[in-house]
Design a protein around this motif. Sequence first.
Motif, PDB file in Angstrom:
ATOM      1  N   GLY A 177      -2.291  49.663 -57.856  1.00 47.29           N
ATOM      2  CA  GLY A 177      -1.059  49.018 -57.424  1.00 47.29           C
ATOM      3  C   GLY A 177      -1.350  47.834 -56.517  1.00 47.29           C
ATOM      4  N   LEU A 178      -2.318  48.028 -55.609  1.00 50.46           N
ATOM      5  CA  LEU A 178      -2.690  46.945 -54.690  1.00 50.46           C
ATOM      6  C   LEU A 178      -3.292  45.763 -55.440  1.00 50.46           C
ATOM      7  CD1 LEU A 178      -4.334  48.390 -51.461  1.00 50.46           C
ATOM      8  CD2 LEU A 178      -2.112  47.310 -51.749  1.00 50.46           C
ATOM      9  N   ARG A 179      -4.053  46.093 -56.506  1.00 54.44           N
ATOM     10  CA  ARG A 179      -4.716  45.025 -57.246  1.00 54.44           C
ATOM     11  C   ARG A 179      -3.772  44.288 -58.182  1.00 54.44           C
ATOM     12  NH1 ARG A 179      -8.664  48.954 -57.048  1.00 54.44           N
ATOM     13  NH2 ARG A 179      -8.053  49.870 -59.021  1.00 54.44           N
ATOM     14  N   ALA A 180      -2.595  44.868 -58.435  1.00 56.37           N
ATOM     15  CA  ALA A 180      -1.675  44.251 -59.392  1.00 56.37           C
ATOM     16  C   ALA A 180      -1.237  42.875 -58.895  1.00 56.37           C
ATOM     17  CB  ALA A 180      -0.460  45.141 -59.588  1.00 56.37           C
ATOM     18  N   LYS A 181      -1.034  41.999 -59.860  1.00 55.08           N
ATOM     19  CA  LYS A 181      -0.661  40.642 -59.517  1.00 55.08           C
ATOM     20  C   LYS A 181       0.867  40.531 -59.519  1.00 55.08           C
ATOM     21  CE  LYS A 181      -1.627  36.004 -61.039  1.00 55.08           C
ATOM     22  NZ  LYS A 181      -0.799  35.605 -62.160  1.00 55.08           N
ATOM     23  N   ILE A 182       1.416  40.003 -58.460  1.00 56.63           N
ATOM     24  CA  ILE A 182       2.857  39.799 -58.410  1.00 56.63           C
ATOM     25  C   ILE A 182       3.136  38.337 -58.658  1.00 56.63           C
ATOM     26  CG2 ILE A 182       4.923  39.923 -56.982  1.00 56.63           C
ATOM     27  CD1 ILE A 182       3.918  42.371 -55.714  1.00 56.63           C
ATOM     28  N   GLU A 183       3.781  38.086 -59.767  1.00 54.70           N
ATOM     29  CA  GLU A 183       4.058  36.720 -60.186  1.00 54.70           C
ATOM     30  C   GLU A 183       5.432  36.342 -59.648  1.00 54.70           C
ATOM     31  OE1 GLU A 183       4.161  35.045 -64.476  1.00 54.70           O
ATOM     32  OE2 GLU A 183       2.702  36.680 -64.395  1.00 54.70           O
ATOM     33  N   VAL A 184       5.500  35.427 -58.731  1.00 56.64           N
ATOM     34  CA  VAL A 184       6.790  35.058 -58.153  1.00 56.64           C
ATOM     35  C   VAL A 184       7.373  33.895 -58.941  1.00 56.64           C
ATOM     36  CG1 VAL A 184       7.983  34.310 -56.076  1.00 56.64           C
ATOM     37  CG2 VAL A 184       6.028  35.836 -55.903  1.00 56.64           C
ATOM     38  N   VAL A 185       8.537  34.090 -59.493  1.00 60.01           N
ATOM     39  CA  VAL A 185       9.237  33.043 -60.236  1.00 60.01           C
ATOM     40  C   VAL A 185      10.416  32.625 -59.383  1.00 60.01           C
ATOM     41  CG1 VAL A 185      10.489  32.485 -62.338  1.00 60.01           C
ATOM     42  CG2 VAL A 185       8.570  34.088 -62.410  1.00 60.01           C
ATOM     43  N   SER A 186      10.423  31.383 -59.001  1.00 56.82           N
ATOM     44  CA  SER A 186      11.559  30.958 -58.180  1.00 56.82           C
ATOM     45  C   SER A 186      12.748  30.695 -59.099  1.00 56.82           C
ATOM     46  CB  SER A 186      11.191  29.689 -57.404  1.00 56.82           C
ATOM     47  OG  SER A 186      10.762  28.713 -58.310  1.00 56.82           O
ATOM     48  N   SER A 187      13.894  31.168 -58.679  1.00 61.58           N
ATOM     49  CA  SER A 187      15.089  30.983 -59.489  1.00 61.58           C
ATOM     50  C   SER A 187      16.262  30.716 -58.566  1.00 61.58           C
ATOM     51  CB  SER A 187      15.342  32.222 -60.338  1.00 61.58           C
ATOM     52  OG  SER A 187      15.523  33.329 -59.496  1.00 61.58           O
ATOM     53  N   GLU A 188      17.318  30.214 -59.167  1.00 63.14           N
ATOM     54  CA  GLU A 188      18.497  29.844 -58.386  1.00 63.14           C
ATOM     55  C   GLU A 188      19.216  31.097 -57.886  1.00 63.14           C
ATOM     56  OE1 GLU A 188      21.966  27.193 -59.612  1.00 63.14           O
ATOM     57  OE2 GLU A 188      20.231  26.353 -60.642  1.00 63.14           O
ATOM     58  N   SER A 189      19.658  31.101 -56.656  1.00 63.13           N
ATOM     59  CA  SER A 189      20.427  32.233 -56.140  1.00 63.13           C
ATOM     60  C   SER A 189      21.905  31.873 -56.104  1.00 63.13           C
ATOM     61  CB  SER A 189      19.994  32.585 -54.722  1.00 63.13           C
ATOM     62  OG  SER A 189      18.628  32.764 -54.658  1.00 63.13           O
ATOM     63  N   THR A 190      22.711  32.832 -56.538  1.00 70.69           N
ATOM     64  CA  THR A 190      24.156  32.669 -56.424  1.00 70.69           C
ATOM     65  C   THR A 190      24.625  33.648 -55.368  1.00 70.69           C
ATOM     66  OG1 THR A 190      23.951  32.681 -58.808  1.00 70.69           O
ATOM     67  CG2 THR A 190      26.150  32.302 -57.903  1.00 70.69           C
ATOM     68  N   VAL A 191      25.362  33.150 -54.384  1.00 63.05           N
ATOM     69  CA  VAL A 191      25.797  34.054 -53.320  1.00 63.05           C
ATOM     70  C   VAL A 191      26.957  34.896 -53.835  1.00 63.05           C
ATOM     71  CG1 VAL A 191      26.700  34.191 -50.986  1.00 63.05           C
ATOM     72  CG2 VAL A 191      25.044  32.422 -51.587  1.00 63.05           C
ATOM     73  N   ASP A 192      26.870  36.182 -53.580  1.00 63.90           N
ATOM     74  CA  ASP A 192      27.935  37.111 -53.965  1.00 63.90           C
ATOM     75  C   ASP A 192      28.939  37.126 -52.827  1.00 63.90           C
ATOM     76  OD1 ASP A 192      29.465  39.035 -55.022  1.00 63.90           O
ATOM     77  OD2 ASP A 192      27.990  40.640 -54.909  1.00 63.90           O
ATOM     78  N   ASP A 193      29.928  36.197 -52.877  1.00 66.49           N
ATOM     79  CA  ASP A 193      30.792  36.034 -51.698  1.00 66.49           C
ATOM     80  C   ASP A 193      31.834  37.129 -51.564  1.00 66.49           C
ATOM     81  OD1 ASP A 193      31.781  35.063 -53.960  1.00 66.49           O
ATOM     82  OD2 ASP A 193      32.351  33.083 -53.231  1.00 66.49           O
ATOM     83  N   LEU A 194      32.050  37.927 -52.632  1.00 75.56           N
ATOM     84  CA  LEU A 194      33.034  39.013 -52.518  1.00 75.56           C
ATOM     85  C   LEU A 194      32.578  40.076 -51.526  1.00 75.56           C
ATOM     86  CD1 LEU A 194      34.484  39.809 -56.026  1.00 75.56           C
ATOM     87  CD2 LEU A 194      35.730  39.466 -53.906  1.00 75.56           C
TER      88      LEU A 194
END
Lengths: 260, 424
Positions: A177-194
């Motif tokens: 688990g420690l050796r696993a690679k975490i691939e971060v994909v940046s994406s647009e965030s939409t605020v959940d204003d409700l």
Amino acid sequence: MLPDVKVFSLLSIGRHPQSGRARRAEQDARAVELGLTLVGRDLNLVHAGSAQQDDSVLRQYAGMGLPALTLLEQEENADILPSLAKFLQNNQAGIVLMGVRAESGESSGMLPYLLAEKLGWPIVSRIADIVDIKEGVADVLLALPRGQRRAVQVALPFIATLDNAASAPRQTAYGSGLRAKIEVVSSESTVDDLTLNWQVSPAKPRPKRMKVVKAKTAADRFKAATAKLAGGGGQVLKEGTPAEKAQAIFDLLLEEKVIR
Amino acid sequence: MTDSFPQILRRDPRAEWIARNRLHPLHDSVMAANGAEVRGPSGLLRKNPHVIGFIGPNGIKRIDRANTSSGLMAGKKRSSTTQDVELPLHQVIDPTGYIVVVPDMVGGRLTTHDKDILGLGHSLIKEYADNMAVVAVCFGESKETQFELAGVDRLIHLSSAEYEGFSPEARLAALQHIHQIYQPKHWLFPDSINGGTDLASRLSARIGERAAAQAWQVSIAQTVCRGASASLDIKRETPRILMLLEECGNAINETRHEVLPLTLDRFEMTDTRIEDNGLVDVDPNAVPLAEAEFILSAGNGIHNWEQFHACAKALGATEGASRVAVDDGFMPRARQVGASGTWVTAQVYLAVGISGAIQHMQGIGQCDKVIAINTDAGCDMVKRADLAVIGDSEEVLQALMALANERKGVLLDDALPKEENHVA
């Protein structure tokens, strides 16, 4: 032989029911387990959430035998639906697996349905197993209450949520688990204003319902308090041959549909 | 007047008072009129022992030696049969809006969860102070006979073949159509594993209304929902679609309702992408006893255990046992039903040779239908049972097994093609 289909398991951060600590979510882990049995190491793990947070829980999922996982970067309190839908569509997902309900947050269980609606895919909820995938159609076993199962055929691509009846997740290996690679994909965030207007507080114990006796007279109340058995309304068969008696029982069983 | 209300006792307090007071000048005449005291020809007081006392509410003769009730009451008999009271009818004429409830109808009947939600619908209407009706939408076959007592003002019963079995897409299409036509103020669903949650989520996603799941405290303004695996309470505005936990409201019990059918004109069915292949046979003994649907339970009255196991297999029932059968070593401890065993929730509980100790009866308290096979007609299990068969269990089980095998054979014959049958 592994079917030629892209399987995605969606991960969430679970919550231990007693200690409240973050953990591998029970049903999501089952989704990973099912994905691993379906396609082995070709399984794709996706988590949508903040990249700043502690990733030890995500590494617990990866420790089930996967070299990498994808993290869709989202802000806190964001509505992950648009970016997740876009991600799944771009990656030509065939089967998307996840738990029925998240163990943290609102846990409305709406995400799979909203995803399905947005992508226009069918959704099957509370599955126990995917038995077979053939020519773009999957044979799915649904988990029904009372331990029953229902066989269903769904056309790919589809979304499925895992019931607790699905096979239990394998143990997670800390090292891999420690050796696993975490691939971060940046994406647009939409605020959940409700959700901004919601008042969130620790759960209050729910009041237990009292047994209310609707009796007009003291005699009725006394009876309700002391009565031993409800009974009396039943039918009693004393006469007749065993065959007739058995027939009476059998008819009731058929009427109740417990014999199919 | 008194004839039309036979259950009302008309008391004459003055006559009672005179009857109590032996020094009253009218005492003799009142008592004579009442027939309580008669003088014989020699002037002796004659007492008729048969008219002493009165029949109590349980039908048992009571002699009131403390004289707490008056002598006048003595002659009158209180009828012990309570008359069925007709509950007042709650009518909704030309409703201005609807609250639609989609009950689970497990086994074709309203569950307590469903009834609570119907009750909640009425309490919401009361809060709105508006002329609205509670509509129940039922799919498939319905065995429910008490819709009017559960608070159903209007009923939409969709019983055609496409809603049978597992048909979320057809049901969703119907709900969507109802939504378009009736524009309900609220949609109330049970948040249950029996399909309520699934249908509610589908509808919510389809019509784009954000639903509240696991709601347990609902008023017209605010809803309290559980979140984060029931560790948080979320207070929010009451949305249009609600998935409600158990005991979220109080079931209707003081009114009758009209149960007028609402018609639904034809609508376009979307093509289904989920195909139902029916229920799969599961090993009944692999199902946890606590949630088994059909339990065949054995007690002290079973002598032929092989036959019992064979019968359970033929019927497809989960095996259970009473404490005696377990203590005697015929069944494993895990199969024990009742206190210090498992509390079962079976739809049908078939008790063979179990007399019904109170510890056992506690364990089957939640069972829907109880069938007893017993040699003793006076035992508690027979009193509890909806159907009791008095006789030797071995013979009845044998006949039952024969019936089950016969039915299986018939079903198998139907399933096989004709030619293959001849070859075999």
